[in-house]
Design an enzyme around this catalytic site. Structure first.
Site, PDB file in Angstrom:
ATOM      1  N   ARG A  69      15.547  38.921   5.911  1.00 34.58           N
ATOM      2  CA  ARG A  69      16.544  38.289   6.800  1.00 34.58           C
ATOM      3  C   ARG A  69      15.879  37.649   8.020  1.00 34.58           C
ATOM      4  NH1 ARG A  69      20.109  43.186   6.037  1.00 34.58           N
ATOM      5  NH2 ARG A  69      21.676  42.473   4.546  1.00 34.58           N
ATOM      6  N   LYS A  94      12.196  54.084  -5.582  1.00 33.18           N
ATOM      7  CA  LYS A  94      13.018  55.279  -5.483  1.00 33.18           C
ATOM      8  C   LYS A  94      13.518  55.391  -4.043  1.00 33.18           C
ATOM      9  CE  LYS A  94      11.309  58.163  -3.313  1.00 33.18           C
ATOM     10  NZ  LYS A  94      10.725  58.316  -1.969  1.00 33.18           N
ATOM     11  N   HIS A 123       5.642  56.460  -6.966  1.00 22.83           N
ATOM     12  CA  HIS A 123       4.210  56.209  -6.781  1.00 22.83           C
ATOM     13  C   HIS A 123       3.340  57.428  -7.075  1.00 22.83           C
ATOM     14  CE1 HIS A 123       4.693  57.894  -2.695  1.00 22.83           C
ATOM     15  NE2 HIS A 123       3.388  58.055  -2.688  1.00 22.83           N
ATOM     16  N   LYS A 163      -0.955  58.196  -8.969  1.00 20.48           N
ATOM     17  CA  LYS A 163      -2.094  58.914  -8.367  1.00 20.48           C
ATOM     18  C   LYS A 163      -2.991  59.443  -9.489  1.00 20.48           C
ATOM     19  CE  LYS A 163       0.493  60.464  -4.304  1.00 20.48           C
ATOM     20  NZ  LYS A 163      -0.164  60.089  -3.074  1.00 20.48           N
ATOM     21  N   GLU A 188       3.707  67.522   4.471  1.00 20.15           N
ATOM     22  CA  GLU A 188       3.292  66.367   5.286  1.00 20.15           C
ATOM     23  C   GLU A 188       3.240  66.756   6.749  1.00 20.15           C
ATOM     24  OE1 GLU A 188       4.807  62.386   3.942  1.00 20.15           O
ATOM     25  OE2 GLU A 188       6.522  63.628   3.434  1.00 20.15           O
ATOM     26  N   ASP A 242      14.473  62.264  -1.127  1.00 15.21           N
ATOM     27  CA  ASP A 242      13.272  61.471  -0.881  1.00 15.21           C
ATOM     28  C   ASP A 242      12.074  61.968  -1.691  1.00 15.21           C
ATOM     29  OD1 ASP A 242      11.738  59.505   0.444  1.00 15.21           O
ATOM     30  OD2 ASP A 242      11.040  60.964   1.933  1.00 15.21           O
ATOM     31  N   HIS A 260       9.213  62.655  -6.847  1.00 10.61           N
ATOM     32  CA  HIS A 260       7.793  63.048  -6.873  1.00 10.61           C
ATOM     33  C   HIS A 260       7.598  64.491  -7.368  1.00 10.61           C
ATOM     34  CE1 HIS A 260       7.463  59.414  -4.734  1.00 10.61           C
ATOM     35  NE2 HIS A 260       7.497  59.858  -3.495  1.00 10.61           N
ATOM     36  N   LYS A 304       8.464  67.653   6.139  1.00  9.19           N
ATOM     37  CA  LYS A 304       7.780  66.807   7.119  1.00  9.19           C
ATOM     38  C   LYS A 304       7.398  67.677   8.306  1.00  9.19           C
ATOM     39  CE  LYS A 304       9.292  62.366   5.693  1.00  9.19           C
ATOM     40  NZ  LYS A 304       8.104  61.853   5.021  1.00  9.19           N
TER      41      LYS A 304
HETATM   42  C1  BG6 Z   1       7.474  58.476  -0.149  1.00  6.12           C
HETATM   43  C2  BG6 Z   1       8.500  59.074   0.773  1.00  6.12           C
HETATM   44  O1  BG6 Z   1       8.029  58.223  -1.403  1.00  6.12           O
HETATM   45  O2  BG6 Z   1       6.389  59.386  -0.283  1.00  6.12           O
HETATM   46  C3  BG6 Z   1       7.885  59.396   2.125  1.00  6.12           C
HETATM   47  O3  BG6 Z   1       9.574  58.158   0.939  1.00  6.12           O
HETATM   48  C4  BG6 Z   1       6.659  60.258   1.964  1.00  6.12           C
HETATM   49  O4  BG6 Z   1       8.820  60.033   2.968  1.00  6.12           O
HETATM   50  C5  BG6 Z   1       5.713  59.663   0.931  1.00  6.12           C
HETATM   51  O5  BG6 Z   1       6.006  60.332   3.216  1.00  6.12           O
HETATM   52  C6  BG6 Z   1       4.586  60.612   0.608  1.00  6.12           C
HETATM   53  O6  BG6 Z   1       3.654  59.947  -0.194  1.00  6.12           O
HETATM   54  P1  BG6 Z   1       2.126  60.354  -0.184  1.00  6.12           P
HETATM   55  O7  BG6 Z   1       1.500  59.460  -1.193  1.00  6.12           O
HETATM   56  O8  BG6 Z   1       1.630  60.118   1.217  1.00  6.12           O
HETATM   57  O9  BG6 Z   1       2.071  61.803  -0.559  1.00  6.12           O
END
Ligand code: BG6
Length: 523
Positions: A64, A170, A200, A204, A238, A257, A262, A362
């Site tokens: 945008r 996602k 993602h 890995k 994290e 999330d 994951h 987190k």
């Molecule tokens: C993302 C989440 O998919 O994965 C984030 O939206 C998270 O909140 C992240 O921080 C963690 O990914 P990685 O590769 O740093 O473990």
């Protein structure tokens, strides 16, 4: 005390170069967002540097924000220069990358924008550009529907001149119903073979290694079941807070999330049956089969087997940080969880009665992700100095990040006259055993999309199977008042309730801050 045996292949392994993908035009929705800046563009640059990206690929950012092409390029340049792994933007490779970037301003919720986009793509094709198109939806999930609908209406989901593919980030939907609805919209426009639902973690290298470790070795299979394994622990901790993503996170929370995708993927790869082949269909069939054997919890089970948490102010690596509710953009009385722990069960022959404890949060004390497989105790404490002093049971730790590798904890004879044992660890480390850095998860997955390989992407029924497990938890949480938030301090290892989840059955989480080690002797 532990001793460590290092594992190395007989010779240093050098990574093979990547295969170059088809040329395509990549259109990014959400080009001025956090994901594009932090992950997508760096991954595309990485692909260019390692030779995976076709020299004719072009990248169109859309959003945008009113930006000229020069302004977009200069934003990207600044972001690369300021990034943690800063890139030298005077480098010829960077200059080549910059030439690929252009920008098209438009509101993705306005259907007219798609006629402009179609005209732009047609003009490029007429000028000798790429016929193939890759649409990447890197926007909040609420925009996915208008984007896909807009692409379909403008005739962009089909492509007579080449291929048209769609990548969706996602979380895919917010619950089972919205995921089904989104799938309907997606599959009305794009054939399933053209859709890539990205998680993602599947890109890995250490996550892919779970498959090789399990199915490339014969010694594990006989013991990889309820007869030998006591429980499995899966952690993604994290230290970061919500950063600049409060708007996204407030709507999402830790369960949607991280756990829905994951962590359930890590669980699935750890627990699934061997696939008949390593192709996308066989692999995903087995994952779906496993997810289907995890029964949705009742409200009572949710109360007993799940924990949610939210961080308050604290210290991370010695620096004071605010609580979640004081982060910019977060509601003062937010009940969004920044921590989730779940005791999952798998109702099949292999895993009946084995808890799979999963946790993520987190602002914890350490950044790390791992799968720890805890074996049962020896039936007799033969080598202990006192009959009640059992050895810590064997553990296999699959370290996803950082310090990627595998540790096997076992007992060895303690030096000296007495026949006493001590826990030691055999350790394999990626960094020590292989030369060079693995490609980033996003680079691997983008290359897969350009090559049309679905193996590392989640299929429609797989995503729905994940939501079928998670939705009852979300619904029960919405009905039950949350525990008094905040319930853990930033920089700690999470809420006390999460410890209690395991203590009830005499187990405990591995300390988030402890180094990878196994087989510790109990003195
Ligand atoms: C993302 C989440 O998919 O994965 C984030 O939206 C998270 O909140 C992240 O921080 C963690 O990914 P990685 O590769 O740093 O473990």
């Amino acid at each position: 005390m532990t001793a460590t045996v290092k594992g190395r292949p007989s010779e240093a392994i050098v990574r093979p170069p990547l295969c170059e993908a088809d040329a395509c035009t990549l259109i990014i929705f959400g080009a001025t967002g956090d994901l594009t800046r932090r992950k997508l563009l760096p991954a595309l640059y990485e692909l260019q540097c390692v030779g995976g990206m076709n020299s004719r690929c072009e990248i169109i950012g859309t959003g945008r924000t009113a930006l000229s092409e020069a302004q977009f390029r200069s934003r990207v340049r600044e972001a690369f220069a300021e990034a943690k792994d800063a890139v030298d933007t005077n480098d010829a490779r960077w200059k080549g990358f910059e030439q690929r970037l252009s920008y098209l301003q438009g509101d993705p919720s306005n259907p007219e924008f798609y006629s402009t986009l179609a005209a732009d793509l047609e003009a490029r094709l007429q000028a000798g550009g790429n016929p193939n198109r890759l649409f990447y939806v890197a926007t909040p999930s609420s925009l996915a529907r208008p984007i896909i609908g807009g692409l379909a209406k403008a005739g962009l989901a089909k492509n007579d001149a080449g291929w048209s593919r769609l990548v969706i980030e996602k979380p895919f939907g917010r619950d089972l119903e919205s995921a089904r609805e989104l799938s309907r919209v997606v599959n009305e426009a794009f054939a399933e073979e053209a859709v890539f639902r990205i998680d993602h973690y599947l890109g890995k290298e250490t996550v892919q290694n779970i498959l090789v470790f399990r199915f490339g070795n014969t010694m594990l299979e006989p013991v990889w079941n309820r007869n030998y394994i006591d429980h499995v622990e899966i952690t993604a901790a994290e230290t970061l807070g919500v950063e600049s993503r409060a708007a996204f996170y407030e709507e999402t929370g830790a369960l949607r999330d991280m756990v829905t995708n994951h962590l359930l993927q890590l669980l699935t790869l750890t627990a699934m049956e061997p696939p008949v082949a390593l192709d996308a269909a066989a692999l995903r069939d087995q994952k779906v089969q496993l997810l289907r054997s995890m029964h949705p919890m009742t409200a009572d089970e949710v109360r007993q087997r799940t924990v949610r948490g939210q961080y308050g102010a604290g210290n991370v690596f010695g620096l004071p940080v605010p609580g979640y509710r004081d982060e910019p953009g977060v509601q003062k009385l937010s009940s969004t969880e920044t921590y989730a722990a779940v005791d999952f069960r798998i109702d099949n022959w292999r895993w009946e009665g084995v808890p799979f404890y999963v946790r993520t949060g987190k602002r914890l004390s350490l950044q790390h992700a791992e799968v720890v497989v805890h074996f049962k105790r020896t039936p007799q404490a033969l080598f202990a100095h006192a009959p009640q002093a059992h050895l810590e049971p064997n553990q296999i730790t699959l370290r996803i990040q950082p310090d990627e590798g595998i540790t096997i904890g076992f007992a060895a004879k303690r030096p000296g006259d007495e026949l006493r044992s001590i826990g030691v660890a055999a350790d394999f480390s990626y960094a020590e055993s292989f030369e060079g850095k693995p490609p980033s998860a996003y680079a691997t997955l983008l290359l897969d999309v350009m090559q049309g390989d679905h193996t590392r992407f989640t299929r429609r029924d797989e995503v729905e199977a994940e939501w079928r497990i998670i939705t009852p938890i979300l619904e029960a949480w919405a009905k039950q008042p949350p525990p008094p938030f905040p319930n853990y301090a930033a920089g700690s290892d999470g809420p006390a309730e999460a410890r209690a989840l395991l203590e009830r059955s005499g187990r405990r989480w591995r300390e988030v801050a402890s180094p990878a080690e196994g087989g510790k002797a109990v003195e």
